[in-house]
Design a protein around this motif. Structure first.
Motif, mmCIF file in Angstrom:
data_model
loop_
_atom_site.group_PDB
_atom_site.id
_atom_site.type_symbol
_atom_site.label_atom_id
_atom_site.label_comp_id
_atom_site.label_asym_id
_atom_site.label_seq_id
_atom_site.Cartn_x
_atom_site.Cartn_y
_atom_site.Cartn_z
ATOM 1 N N ALA A 1 0.815 -1.076 0.066
ATOM 2 C CA ALA A 1 0.116 -0.084 -0.140
ATOM 3 C C ALA A 1 0.791 1.312 -0.089
ATOM 4 N N LEU A 2 1.929 0.936 0.704
ATOM 5 C CA LEU A 2 2.898 2.432 0.847
ATOM 6 C C LEU A 2 3.311 2.824 -0.611
ATOM 7 N N THR B 1 0.007 8.147 2.804
ATOM 8 C CA THR B 1 1.442 7.652 2.623
ATOM 9 C C THR B 1 1.840 7.700 4.388
ATOM 10 N N ALA B 2 1.374 8.935 4.864
ATOM 11 C CA ALA B 2 1.538 8.804 6.316
ATOM 12 C C ALA B 2 1.080 7.849 7.171
ATOM 13 N N GLU B 3 -0.226 7.386 6.719
ATOM 14 C CA GLU B 3 -0.781 6.581 7.549
ATOM 15 C C GLU B 3 -0.101 5.146 7.294
ATOM 16 N N MET B 4 0.496 4.739 6.386
ATOM 17 C CA MET B 4 0.872 3.232 6.191
ATOM 18 C C MET B 4 2.333 3.760 6.762
ATOM 19 N N LEU B 5 3.008 4.753 6.736
ATOM 20 C CA LEU B 5 4.426 4.730 7.388
ATOM 21 C C LEU B 5 4.112 4.648 9.082
ATOM 22 N N ASN B 6 3.267 5.039 9.437
ATOM 23 C CA ASN B 6 2.799 5.104 10.723
ATOM 24 C C ASN B 6 2.542 3.564 11.136
ATOM 25 N N LYS B 7 1.723 2.739 10.261
ATOM 26 C CA LYS B 7 1.733 1.370 10.625
ATOM 27 C C LYS B 7 2.938 0.554 10.437
ATOM 28 N N ASP C 1 9.244 9.112 12.031
ATOM 29 C CA ASP C 1 10.090 10.201 11.149
ATOM 30 C C ASP C 1 9.536 10.397 9.862
ATOM 31 N N ASP C 2 9.241 9.460 9.045
ATOM 32 C CA ASP C 2 9.135 9.488 7.638
ATOM 33 C C ASP C 2 7.532 10.125 7.750
ATOM 34 N N ALA C 3 6.744 9.220 8.386
ATOM 35 C CA ALA C 3 5.426 9.976 8.627
ATOM 36 C C ALA C 3 5.146 11.268 8.903
ATOM 37 N N LEU C 4 6.077 11.801 9.883
ATOM 38 C CA LEU C 4 5.835 13.378 10.251
ATOM 39 C C LEU C 4 6.154 14.388 8.951
ATOM 40 N N THR D 1 1.155 10.259 14.696
ATOM 41 C CA THR D 1 2.528 10.216 14.556
ATOM 42 C C THR D 1 3.561 10.600 15.584
ATOM 43 N N LEU D 2 2.835 11.767 16.325
ATOM 44 C CA LEU D 2 3.811 12.481 17.196
ATOM 45 C C LEU D 2 3.752 11.514 18.522
ATOM 46 N N HIS D 3 2.585 10.968 18.772
ATOM 47 C CA HIS D 3 2.615 9.850 19.821
ATOM 48 C C HIS D 3 3.450 8.685 19.612
ATOM 49 N N GLY D 4 3.531 8.191 18.245
ATOM 50 C CA GLY D 4 4.488 7.318 18.010
ATOM 51 C C GLY D 4 5.883 7.719 18.177
ATOM 52 N N LEU D 5 6.169 8.985 18.173
ATOM 53 C CA LEU D 5 7.660 9.637 18.171
ATOM 54 C C LEU D 5 7.680 9.932 19.776
#
Length: 94
Positions: A9-10, A30-36, A41-44, A67-71
């Protein structure tokens, strides 16, 4: 198995983004898939680009909060979540 699907998907979203770089949806997806994939950092970068294209979409701030939560940037994540809620609420009044 899911990881492979997320990567596929990405790749599709990145291709679409490259073909139509003015479409914020591809940056968001793209950000959603990067989070998954835990690539926060890329998602941000992706979600910040989407927000710069249209800062009035609540779902973009929801993704930013995740994203920020993940970071582990909890305070910023809370602010982004509050912004998402405020935009969602204001959109419901229209």
């Amino acid at each position: 198995m899911k990881l492979h699907l997320y990567e596929d998907a990405l790749s599709a979203y990145q291709t679409a983004r490259n073909l139509t770089p003015d479409c914020l949806l591809w940056y968001y997806k793209t950000a959603e898939m990067l989070n998954k994939l835990n690539r926060y950092d890329d998602a941000l970068q992706e979600i910040e680009t989407a927000i710069s294209m249209n800062p009035n979409e609540f779902y973009l701030y929801d993704c930013l909060a995740a994203t920020l939560h993940g970071l582990n940037r909890k305070e910023e994540a809370i602010l982004a979540a509050k912004k998402a809620l405020a935009l969602f609420t204001s959109n419901q009044k229209d």
